[in-house]
Scaffold this motif. Sequence first.
Motif, short mmCIF file in Angstrom:
data_model
loop_
_atom_site.label_atom_id
_atom_site.label_comp_id
_atom_site.label_asym_id
_atom_site.label_seq_id
_atom_site.Cartn_x
_atom_site.Cartn_y
_atom_site.Cartn_z
N SER A 187 0.94 -1.16 0.02
CA SER A 187 0.18 0.09 0.03
C SER A 187 0.82 1.13 0.13
O SER A 187 1.93 1.36 0.77
CB SER A 187 -0.76 0.00 1.07
N ALA B 245 -6.82 5.01 -7.27
CA ALA B 245 -6.18 3.80 -7.19
C ALA B 245 -5.60 3.17 -8.50
O ALA B 245 -4.79 2.55 -8.78
CB ALA B 245 -7.02 2.87 -6.41
N GLN C 98 -7.62 7.02 -2.22
CA GLN C 98 -8.24 5.83 -2.81
C GLN C 98 -8.84 5.98 -4.33
O GLN C 98 -8.88 4.78 -4.97
CB GLN C 98 -9.18 4.96 -1.70
N ARG D 114 1.58 5.58 -1.96
CA ARG D 114 1.71 6.56 -3.06
C ARG D 114 2.96 7.32 -3.05
O ARG D 114 3.36 7.81 -2.12
CB ARG D 114 0.44 7.49 -3.00
#
Length: 258
Positions: free
Chosen positions: A132, A241, A238, A134
């Motif tokens: 997970s 994504a 999110q 970014r």
Amino acid sequence: MAGLLQDKVALVTGGAQGIGLAVARAFLAEGAAVAIADVRADVLEAAAAGLPGRVLPVTLDVTDEAAIAAAAEQAEAAHGPVDILVANAGAAASGPFDKTERATWDAMLAVNLTGVWLTTRAFLPGMVKRRSGRVIAIASTAGLVGYPYVAAYVAAKHGVVGLVRALALEVARKGVTVNAVCPGFTETDLVAQSVATIVAKTGRSADEARAELAKSNPMGRLVTPEEVADAILWLAGQGAASINGQAIAVAGGEVMTG
């Protein structure tokens, strides 16, 4: 109501002013804990003091690998593992190609490209391990097209876009996305420096110099840091994504990517 980034931890380089500070403010408003990193300790402390929420100021030179490792430890000790990296630190120098010295070339690549590589290398493995994360690199429209008299800066920003595209493919199945945001001329210290250079070299007024820069934007104005921060906020959430390996221009239509 929980914010878009509730319980997320972000680190923003070049976070004391301009786009970086606007990003920190936007992230905090959406519930994130934010470490703002900058090489200028005095400006950094003043910026952190003016921000609400869970803020950690970290003095950091993005060309210093040991300092980046220490910053990562600080951020994790204070807030937990970093979920979102915004690699925003940058610098610009201008001049004709044939008068660009090696020291200037090296400095532009070190801050604008190698700095992104080093900071990403420090945080990406943890994101991959947790499946997970970014990574959002702040490039420039100079990473998508050419501009005269800033060859070193343009080369570095093109490198950032290439790095983003390569990494995005490496981590596409590992729960992490990697993207670039490419602002046009934005109301920041870098643009203020460009205005000062134009004034010094041409004798134009500051207003005339700003108008000359704004002409490149079809909207006829400079971009605001908050507009860039909104794009980054979206990429961090999110809802983005499936956005991966993109170089998103925030420039009023100056550059249109397909």
